[in-house]
Design a protein around this motif. Sequence first.
Motif, short mmCIF file in Angstrom:
data_model
loop_
_atom_site.label_atom_id
_atom_site.label_comp_id
_atom_site.label_asym_id
_atom_site.label_seq_id
_atom_site.Cartn_x
_atom_site.Cartn_y
_atom_site.Cartn_z
N PRO A 178 22.98 62.48 -1.47
CA PRO A 178 23.60 61.65 -2.52
C PRO A 178 23.52 62.29 -3.90
O PRO A 178 24.38 62.07 -4.74
CB PRO A 178 22.78 60.35 -2.46
CG PRO A 178 22.24 60.30 -1.09
CD PRO A 178 21.99 61.72 -0.69
N GLN A 179 22.49 63.11 -4.12
CA GLN A 179 22.32 63.76 -5.42
C GLN A 179 23.36 64.84 -5.69
O GLN A 179 23.49 65.31 -6.81
CB GLN A 179 20.92 64.37 -5.54
CG GLN A 179 19.81 63.33 -5.51
CD GLN A 179 18.47 63.99 -5.66
OE1 GLN A 179 17.89 64.47 -4.70
NE2 GLN A 179 17.96 64.05 -6.88
N ILE A 180 24.07 65.27 -4.63
CA ILE A 180 25.19 66.18 -4.86
C ILE A 180 26.50 65.47 -4.50
O ILE A 180 27.52 66.09 -4.25
CB ILE A 180 25.01 67.54 -4.15
CG1 ILE A 180 24.57 67.40 -2.68
CG2 ILE A 180 23.95 68.37 -4.86
CD1 ILE A 180 25.68 67.50 -1.70
N GLN A 239 9.07 60.79 1.48
CA GLN A 239 9.40 59.38 1.18
C GLN A 239 10.37 59.28 0.01
O GLN A 239 11.32 58.49 0.05
CB GLN A 239 8.11 58.60 0.85
CG GLN A 239 7.22 58.37 2.07
CD GLN A 239 5.88 57.75 1.69
OE1 GLN A 239 5.80 56.56 1.43
NE2 GLN A 239 4.83 58.55 1.66
N HIS A 240 10.17 60.10 -1.02
CA HIS A 240 11.06 60.10 -2.18
C HIS A 240 12.49 60.47 -1.76
O HIS A 240 13.45 59.78 -2.12
CB HIS A 240 10.51 61.10 -3.22
CG HIS A 240 11.40 61.30 -4.41
ND1 HIS A 240 11.00 61.00 -5.69
CD2 HIS A 240 12.66 61.78 -4.54
CE1 HIS A 240 11.99 61.27 -6.54
NE2 HIS A 240 13.01 61.76 -5.86
N GLU A 241 12.61 61.54 -0.96
CA GLU A 241 13.95 62.00 -0.57
C GLU A 241 14.61 61.01 0.38
O GLU A 241 15.82 60.76 0.28
CB GLU A 241 13.88 63.40 0.06
CG GLU A 241 13.34 64.49 -0.85
CD GLU A 241 14.01 64.57 -2.21
OE1 GLU A 241 15.20 64.22 -2.32
OE2 GLU A 241 13.33 64.97 -3.18
N CYS A 242 13.83 60.45 1.30
CA CYS A 242 14.41 59.48 2.25
C CYS A 242 14.82 58.19 1.54
O CYS A 242 15.79 57.55 1.93
CB CYS A 242 13.46 59.23 3.42
SG CYS A 242 13.32 60.68 4.49
N ASP A 243 14.12 57.82 0.47
CA ASP A 243 14.55 56.70 -0.38
C ASP A 243 15.98 56.92 -0.88
O ASP A 243 16.78 55.98 -0.93
CB ASP A 243 13.62 56.55 -1.61
CG ASP A 243 12.42 55.65 -1.35
OD1 ASP A 243 12.29 55.11 -0.23
OD2 ASP A 243 11.61 55.47 -2.28
N HIS A 244 16.28 58.17 -1.29
CA HIS A 244 17.63 58.47 -1.79
C HIS A 244 18.69 58.08 -0.76
O HIS A 244 19.78 57.64 -1.12
CB HIS A 244 17.77 59.96 -2.09
CG HIS A 244 17.26 60.38 -3.44
ND1 HIS A 244 17.77 59.89 -4.62
CD2 HIS A 244 16.28 61.25 -3.80
CE1 HIS A 244 17.13 60.45 -5.65
NE2 HIS A 244 16.22 61.28 -5.18
N LEU A 245 18.37 58.26 0.52
CA LEU A 245 19.35 57.97 1.58
C LEU A 245 19.59 56.47 1.72
O LEU A 245 20.58 56.04 2.32
CB LEU A 245 18.90 58.56 2.91
CG LEU A 245 18.62 60.07 2.90
CD1 LEU A 245 18.21 60.54 4.28
CD2 LEU A 245 19.83 60.86 2.40
N GLY A 289 8.81 62.95 -10.30
CA GLY A 289 10.04 63.13 -11.06
C GLY A 289 11.21 63.25 -10.10
O GLY A 289 11.02 63.24 -8.88
N CYS A 290 12.42 63.36 -10.65
CA CYS A 290 13.61 63.44 -9.81
C CYS A 290 14.70 64.18 -10.58
O CYS A 290 14.88 63.94 -11.78
CB CYS A 290 14.08 62.03 -9.46
SG CYS A 290 15.57 61.99 -8.44
N LEU A 291 15.41 65.07 -9.91
CA LEU A 291 16.46 65.85 -10.58
C LEU A 291 17.58 64.96 -11.10
O LEU A 291 18.30 65.34 -12.02
CB LEU A 291 17.03 66.91 -9.62
CG LEU A 291 16.05 67.98 -9.16
CD1 LEU A 291 16.73 68.92 -8.17
CD2 LEU A 291 15.49 68.76 -10.34
N SER A 292 17.72 63.77 -10.55
CA SER A 292 18.75 62.82 -11.00
C SER A 292 18.27 62.00 -12.21
O SER A 292 19.05 61.21 -12.76
CB SER A 292 19.15 61.88 -9.87
OG SER A 292 19.78 62.62 -8.84
NI NI Z 1 14.92 62.41 -6.35
#
Ligand code: NI
Length: 188
Positions: A49-51, A139-145, A97-100
């Motif tokens: 989703p971030q791209i 967990q952080h990345e799977c949250d994005h999904l 943190g998060c790149l978004s």
């Molecule tokens: Ni993130």
Amino acid sequence: MKLPVYLYGHPVLRRKSETINSDYPELKKLLDDMFETMYASEGVGLAAPQIGRNDRIVVIDADPVSENNPECAGRKMVLINPVVEILDGEKITRGEGCLSLPGLSENVTRIEHIKLQWEDENFTKHEEIISGFLARIVQHECDHLEGKLYIDHISPIRKQLIRTKLNNIISGKTRCDYAVRYAPKKKK
Ligand code: NI
């Protein structure tokens, strides 16, 4: 090829992502581009989703943070259709943190041990118990999904305190040293 990172406020970050299968067009190229984008922005994880794609694809390379987190050493992973199962046990609070969300870092409390099921880039299934900072990244990345961001885990008071920074990201006032895509402008 580096891809622009979609920033907080863009609706693509709030949608639930779709399961993918081996018919997915040009997956290898996409994964290469996602790793390149992540490395260029000095992230340790990036979710599709971030791209700008609502597909269940994550890339992680946790090796750069392995000095303080030995469980991260050599952990370069492609997670296709990952499923996180929360295991009983301790919760740990650490900065995230998060790149978004450029320029922001907040303490987030997360479960220390998870069971992760996923498919790799060849759609081979894997299952592993993962702990520590690697479990946090997963967990952080799977949250994005699921359309979730780490700031969804912080207290309302804390969120109020960073409101101006969040609004600056939404309105495109935040400067960033990697290519980004801001939220579409609201019609007045
Ligand atoms: Ni993130």
